[in-house]
Design a protein around this motif. Structure first.
Motif, mmCIF file in Angstrom:
data_model
loop_
_atom_site.group_PDB
_atom_site.id
_atom_site.type_symbol
_atom_site.label_atom_id
_atom_site.label_comp_id
_atom_site.label_asym_id
_atom_site.label_seq_id
_atom_site.Cartn_x
_atom_site.Cartn_y
_atom_site.Cartn_z
ATOM 1 N N GLY A 249 22.395 -29.704 -32.766
ATOM 2 C CA GLY A 249 20.982 -29.534 -32.457
ATOM 3 C C GLY A 249 20.077 -30.687 -32.853
ATOM 4 O O GLY A 249 18.861 -30.593 -32.730
ATOM 5 N N VAL A 250 20.654 -31.806 -33.304
ATOM 6 C CA VAL A 250 19.801 -32.929 -33.729
ATOM 7 C C VAL A 250 19.541 -33.913 -32.582
ATOM 8 O O VAL A 250 18.809 -34.882 -32.740
ATOM 9 N N GLY A 251 20.148 -33.644 -31.420
ATOM 10 C CA GLY A 251 19.915 -34.522 -30.265
ATOM 11 C C GLY A 251 21.056 -35.506 -30.027
ATOM 12 O O GLY A 251 20.888 -36.493 -29.315
ATOM 13 N N LYS A 252 22.225 -35.205 -30.570
ATOM 14 C CA LYS A 252 23.384 -36.113 -30.438
ATOM 15 C C LYS A 252 23.730 -36.351 -28.967
ATOM 16 O O LYS A 252 23.882 -37.501 -28.544
ATOM 17 N N SER A 253 23.842 -35.256 -28.189
ATOM 18 C CA SER A 253 24.231 -35.420 -26.783
ATOM 19 C C SER A 253 23.144 -36.146 -25.997
ATOM 20 O O SER A 253 23.438 -36.987 -25.141
ATOM 21 N N THR A 254 21.890 -35.827 -26.300
ATOM 22 C CA THR A 254 20.768 -36.495 -25.621
ATOM 23 C C THR A 254 20.830 -38.001 -25.882
ATOM 24 O O THR A 254 20.669 -38.812 -24.961
ATOM 25 N N ASN B 248 16.331 -39.153 -34.962
ATOM 26 C CA ASN B 248 15.772 -38.548 -33.750
ATOM 27 C C ASN B 248 14.726 -37.509 -34.144
ATOM 28 O O ASN B 248 14.719 -37.018 -35.270
ATOM 29 N N PRO C 255 10.933 -40.505 -31.144
ATOM 30 C CA PRO C 255 10.011 -39.399 -31.434
ATOM 31 C C PRO C 255 10.420 -38.098 -30.743
ATOM 32 O O PRO C 255 11.194 -38.105 -29.780
ATOM 33 N N ASP D 132 9.631 -35.498 -28.180
ATOM 34 C CA ASP D 132 8.855 -35.719 -26.962
ATOM 35 C C ASP D 132 9.170 -34.604 -25.959
ATOM 36 O O ASP D 132 10.339 -34.418 -25.589
HETATM 37 P P1 ADP Z 1 23.104 -31.867 -30.106
HETATM 38 O O1 ADP Z 1 24.008 -32.599 -29.159
HETATM 39 O O2 ADP Z 1 22.933 -32.574 -31.424
HETATM 40 O O3 ADP Z 1 23.479 -30.422 -30.292
HETATM 41 P P2 ADP Z 1 21.125 -31.961 -27.969
HETATM 42 O O4 ADP Z 1 21.148 -33.368 -27.497
HETATM 43 O O5 ADP Z 1 21.832 -30.936 -27.152
HETATM 44 O O6 ADP Z 1 21.639 -31.864 -29.483
HETATM 45 O O7 ADP Z 1 19.599 -31.580 -28.186
HETATM 46 C C1 ADP Z 1 19.213 -30.299 -28.662
HETATM 47 C C2 ADP Z 1 17.859 -29.963 -28.078
HETATM 48 O O8 ADP Z 1 16.894 -30.844 -28.608
HETATM 49 C C3 ADP Z 1 17.793 -30.102 -26.561
HETATM 50 O O9 ADP Z 1 16.997 -29.093 -26.045
HETATM 51 C C4 ADP Z 1 17.134 -31.462 -26.351
HETATM 52 O O10 ADP Z 1 16.395 -31.535 -25.142
HETATM 53 C C5 ADP Z 1 16.194 -31.501 -27.554
HETATM 54 N N1 ADP Z 1 15.898 -32.878 -27.984
HETATM 55 C C6 ADP Z 1 16.759 -33.843 -28.332
HETATM 56 N N2 ADP Z 1 16.106 -34.961 -28.687
HETATM 57 C C7 ADP Z 1 14.785 -34.701 -28.530
HETATM 58 C C8 ADP Z 1 13.575 -35.448 -28.716
HETATM 59 N N3 ADP Z 1 13.602 -36.702 -29.128
HETATM 60 N N4 ADP Z 1 12.403 -34.829 -28.438
HETATM 61 C C9 ADP Z 1 12.361 -33.547 -28.035
HETATM 62 N N5 ADP Z 1 13.451 -32.798 -27.859
HETATM 63 C C10 ADP Z 1 14.653 -33.351 -28.102
#
Ligand code: ADP
Length: 416
Positions: free
Chosen positions: A45-50, A206, A243, A245
């Motif tokens: 949930g920290v945005g790793k995949s994003t 992130n 940030p 966003d």
């Molecule tokens: P992980 O792979 O660590 O589990 P995800 O990439 O799936 O995390 O991101 C988890 C959630 O956080 C998603 O809904 C994604 O859109 C959101 N998210 C990730 N990075 C950001 C950011 N910089 N700003 C806003 N939302 C974000």
């Protein structure tokens, strides 16, 4: 030479060195990938995949050939993030075709194999490991500049096997959020990488600050900077902060990578700034290694070879990081004679300092007793060759043994 062979002659095709056909295939596949980047996080949930998706897309848009491998068995989200959710890869006899995205990016994900998006798949341990290996070795990646791997979160068996399969030159990017709990997880991730011997490229913070959709500015609504402090404390690079966003959420939900459509927002600029060192690293690593004349070439052609031997009490020091001094010896390659020798005091020991310092001394070859895998890969990056397992003898004797082809190397007694 048979690619992937483990033996010193390099051409037994596994018959003598015992490499299995799978090992050979894996090595062959990995041998065609120049840089392996593993995206890790201490928790989900920290945005790793994003981050993994946007890094891969930015590298592809910069003209690099990129593979994106999603081995996040718990929640493979890459297909959704790239609007590839309905795609099914073609599976041939021994090969799986990755799904193309744009011109330079090829994607493979466990998500492509799950029949129904809502199905919860229970992968048992060995199956997970086998799948990760198969997705590296059986996918037709071809020649890649970068393979970006989205790993399962944490420091358990799955990221461990991903790193083991990819090898010790795979570099980790650790994604965190600024909060204290996430920071503790990152500390564990950095330690984990060090224990398995993979270099850490750096930490990304992130969801750091809030990118205001109305004014475009980034406001520090909560704490930020934790990732940067931690990176400094742990002696790893800080790659930058992204940030929080609402556009990132929208792009994820609608399945388009932000960097494919936006280059001007504070968030896009922050993401691109993170990718920049990756692009220049790609060049500089190659150039650095290429710049250094190969030791064997110099020996054959003539010239001077500079050796470094870690020393304590006048003898080769078995523990590389604990040496007092380095003997720096210049050898005339034609006559194979030592033409000068001096002792140098290295800078205080800190992770990553010695390889850089030794490269700055113009050293071509280090003869060491024991050395951790991470230090060895840092030397490789600097274009310095390392031989481990050399005996605790006088430095000039060790160099002479090497030159005479008599150096008997034993165990790498200090592999941490
Ligand atoms: P992980 O792979 O660590 O589990 P995800 O990439 O799936 O995390 O991101 C988890 C959630 O956080 C998603 O809904 C994604 O859109 C959101 N998210 C990730 N990075 C950001 C950011 N910089 N700003 C806003 N939302 C974000």
């Amino acid at each position: 030479m048979s690619e992937g062979c483990n033996c010193s002659s390099g051409d037994c095709s596994g018959k003598e060195c015992g490499a299995s056909p799978e090992d050979l295939k894996l090595k062959k596949t990995l041998g065609r990938i120049r840089h392996k980047i593993v995206v890790l996080s201490g928790k989900g949930g920290v945005g790793k995949s994003t981050v993994a998706v946007n890094i891969a897309v930015a590298l592809a848009l910069a003209g690099k050939k990129v593979g994106l491998l999603d081995v996040d068995v718990h929640g493979p989200s890459i297909p959704r993030l790239l609007s590839l959710g309905d795609m099914r890869p073609h599976i041939g006899k021994d090969v799986i075709e990755p799904i193309p995205w744009g011109k330079n990016l090829w994607v493979m994900s466990l998500g492509f194999m799950i029949p129904n998006k809502t199905d919860a798949v229970i992968w048992r341990g060995p199956v997970k490991m086998g799948l990760i290996k198969q997705f590296v070795q059986d996918v037709a990646w071809g020649d890649l500049d970068f393979l970006v791997v989205d790993c399962p979160p944490g420091t358990g068996d799955e990221p461990l096997s991903a790193l083991q399969i990819l090898g010790q030159d795979a570099r980790a990017i650790i994604v965190t959020t600024p909060q204290g709990v996430a920071i503790d997880d990152v500390r564990r991730s950095v330690t984990f990488c060090r224990q398995v011997g993979n270099p850490v490229l750096g930490v990304i913070e992130n969801m750091s600050g809030f990118a205001c959709p109305a004014c475009g500015a980034v406001h520090d609504i909560f704490s930020s900077g934790g990732g940067e402090d931690l990176a400094r404390e742990m002696g790893v690079a800080f790659l930058g902060r992204i940030p929080m966003d609402p556009e990132v959420v929208r792009s994820g939900d609608e399945g388009f990578p932000l960097l494919n459509v936006d280059h001007d927002s504070a968030t896009a600029k922050a993401m691109n700034a993170i990718v920049k060192p990756l692009l220049s690293l790609a060049g500089s690593l190659q150039e650095k290694a290429a710049d250094q004349p190969k030791v064997e070439e110099t020996l054959a052609k003539g010239g001077t070879i500079r050796f470094a031997v870690p020393v304590a009490g006048g003898k080769l020091c078995a523990h590389f990081g604990h040496c007092e001094k380095f003997a720096i010896l210049d050898v005339d390659a034609g006559s194979k004679k030592i033409i000068s020798a001096r002792l140098e005091t290295p800078p205080p020991h800190e992770p990553g300092v010695l390889p850089k310092w030794i490269a700055e001394q113009g050293v071509n070859l280090v003869l060491a007793g024991g050395m951790g895998a991470r230090a060895q890969s840092l030397f490789t990056e600097q274009g310095v060759r390392v031989i481990v397992g050399a005996p605790s003898d006088d430095p000039d004797k060790v160099v002479e043994q090497y030159l005479a082809g008599d150096l008997v190397t034993g165990e790498n007694i200090c592999d941490h």
